[in-house]
Design a protein around this motif. Structure first.
Motif, short mmCIF file in Angstrom:
data_model
loop_
_atom_site.label_atom_id
_atom_site.label_comp_id
_atom_site.label_asym_id
_atom_site.label_seq_id
_atom_site.Cartn_x
_atom_site.Cartn_y
_atom_site.Cartn_z
N HIS A 279 -24.91 -5.10 3.05
CA HIS A 279 -23.90 -6.13 3.27
C HIS A 279 -24.48 -7.36 3.95
N LYS A 280 -25.50 -7.20 4.72
CA LYS A 280 -26.20 -8.36 5.30
C LYS A 280 -26.83 -9.17 4.16
N ILE A 281 -27.44 -8.47 3.22
CA ILE A 281 -28.03 -9.13 2.04
C ILE A 281 -26.93 -9.81 1.22
N GLU A 282 -25.82 -9.12 1.05
CA GLU A 282 -24.70 -9.64 0.27
C GLU A 282 -24.08 -10.86 0.94
N GLY A 283 -24.06 -10.83 2.28
CA GLY A 283 -23.43 -11.92 3.02
C GLY A 283 -21.93 -11.75 3.15
N LYS A 284 -21.43 -10.55 2.92
CA LYS A 284 -19.99 -10.28 3.04
C LYS A 284 -19.79 -8.99 3.82
N LYS A 285 -18.65 -8.93 4.52
CA LYS A 285 -18.30 -7.74 5.29
C LYS A 285 -17.93 -6.60 4.35
N PRO A 286 -18.14 -5.36 4.80
CA PRO A 286 -17.66 -4.22 4.00
C PRO A 286 -16.14 -4.30 3.81
N SER A 287 -15.68 -3.85 2.66
CA SER A 287 -14.25 -3.91 2.32
C SER A 287 -13.38 -3.13 3.28
N PHE A 288 -13.92 -2.03 3.83
CA PHE A 288 -13.09 -1.20 4.69
C PHE A 288 -12.76 -1.87 6.02
N PHE A 289 -13.46 -2.97 6.36
CA PHE A 289 -13.07 -3.73 7.55
C PHE A 289 -11.70 -4.36 7.36
N GLU A 290 -11.35 -4.61 6.10
CA GLU A 290 -10.07 -5.20 5.74
C GLU A 290 -8.99 -4.12 5.60
N ASP A 291 -9.36 -2.99 5.01
CA ASP A 291 -8.39 -1.92 4.73
C ASP A 291 -9.16 -0.61 4.62
N LEU A 292 -8.81 0.36 5.45
CA LEU A 292 -9.56 1.62 5.49
C LEU A 292 -9.53 2.40 4.18
N GLN A 293 -8.56 2.13 3.32
CA GLN A 293 -8.52 2.87 2.05
C GLN A 293 -9.77 2.62 1.21
N TYR A 294 -10.47 1.52 1.49
CA TYR A 294 -11.69 1.23 0.72
C TYR A 294 -12.81 2.21 1.02
N LEU A 295 -12.67 3.01 2.08
CA LEU A 295 -13.62 4.10 2.29
C LEU A 295 -13.48 5.15 1.18
N PHE A 296 -12.28 5.26 0.62
CA PHE A 296 -12.05 6.17 -0.51
C PHE A 296 -12.34 5.49 -1.85
N VAL A 297 -12.28 4.17 -1.88
CA VAL A 297 -12.54 3.43 -3.12
C VAL A 297 -14.04 3.37 -3.41
N GLY A 298 -14.86 3.31 -2.37
CA GLY A 298 -16.32 3.24 -2.56
C GLY A 298 -16.85 4.30 -3.51
N PRO A 299 -16.50 5.56 -3.31
CA PRO A 299 -17.01 6.58 -4.23
C PRO A 299 -16.58 6.39 -5.68
N ILE A 300 -15.33 5.97 -5.90
CA ILE A 300 -14.92 5.77 -7.29
C ILE A 300 -15.49 4.48 -7.87
N PHE A 301 -15.88 3.55 -7.00
CA PHE A 301 -16.59 2.35 -7.46
C PHE A 301 -17.92 2.77 -8.10
N VAL A 302 -18.64 3.64 -7.42
CA VAL A 302 -19.92 4.13 -7.95
C VAL A 302 -19.67 4.87 -9.26
N VAL A 303 -18.67 5.75 -9.27
CA VAL A 303 -18.35 6.51 -10.47
C VAL A 303 -17.92 5.57 -11.60
N SER A 304 -17.14 4.54 -11.28
CA SER A 304 -16.66 3.62 -12.32
C SER A 304 -17.82 2.90 -12.99
N LYS A 305 -18.84 2.55 -12.23
CA LYS A 305 -20.01 1.88 -12.81
C LYS A 305 -20.75 2.82 -13.76
N LEU A 306 -20.85 4.10 -13.38
CA LEU A 306 -21.46 5.09 -14.26
C LEU A 306 -20.61 5.27 -15.51
N PHE A 307 -19.30 5.34 -15.35
CA PHE A 307 -18.41 5.48 -16.49
C PHE A 307 -18.56 4.31 -17.46
#
Length: 153
Positions: free
Chosen positions: A118-146
């Protein structure tokens, strides 16, 4: 950008796509994305290990709660995350007496990698905005594979 309330009010079939699109906004840099593709599965595994070290039923309860969340989003992700969770729990069981030590080391290392990304990206992690993004991260990885496999959810 959708607010958490707008995302929560969206129909389930579109809600998962909105969550993934929002998550992707802070994961566009190729290096950050690659870091996340490694670190997120490691964090998932180590979290299961940490919870299992407290008591196996704590880990099982966490998996069950996360599967309820995924069931509310999408059946394809629910089945996928159920399979991945079962594999993770099997690996955690295999660690035996080393589960706590290994899990702590992986958890700390993977989170450091995430914050470097995230330092490289220059943006804060999504879960700082909403904790549900801790659950979205894993399906983000899966969605890219899909997407690479041509699987649509």
């Amino acid at each position: 950008m959708n607010t958490a309330a707008e995302t929560a009010a969206a129909p389930a079939s579109r809600r998962v796509d909105q969550l993934l699109a929002h998550y992707e906004e802070s994961h566009r840099h190729p290096t950050n994305e690659k870091i996340h593709f490694v670190a997120i599965p490691l964090i998932m595994f180590s979290l299961l290990g940490l919870l299992f070290a407290i008591h196996p039923w704590v880990a099982y309860g966490f998996v069950l709660a996360s599967l309820v969340y995924y069931a509310r989003l999408n059946a394809v992700f629910l089945v996928t995350m159920a399979i991945l969770s079962a594999i993770g729990l099997g690996l955690v069981h295999a660690l035996g007496e080393h589960v706590l030590t290994v899990s702590v080391a992986i958890f700390v290392g993977a989170w450091i990698a995430q914050f470097v990304g995230h330092k490289i990206e220059g943006k804060k992690p999504s879960f700082f905005e909403d904790l549900q993004y801790l659950f979205v991260g894993p399906i983000f990885v899966v969605s890219k594979l899909f997407l690479k496999l041509g699987i649509r959810w």
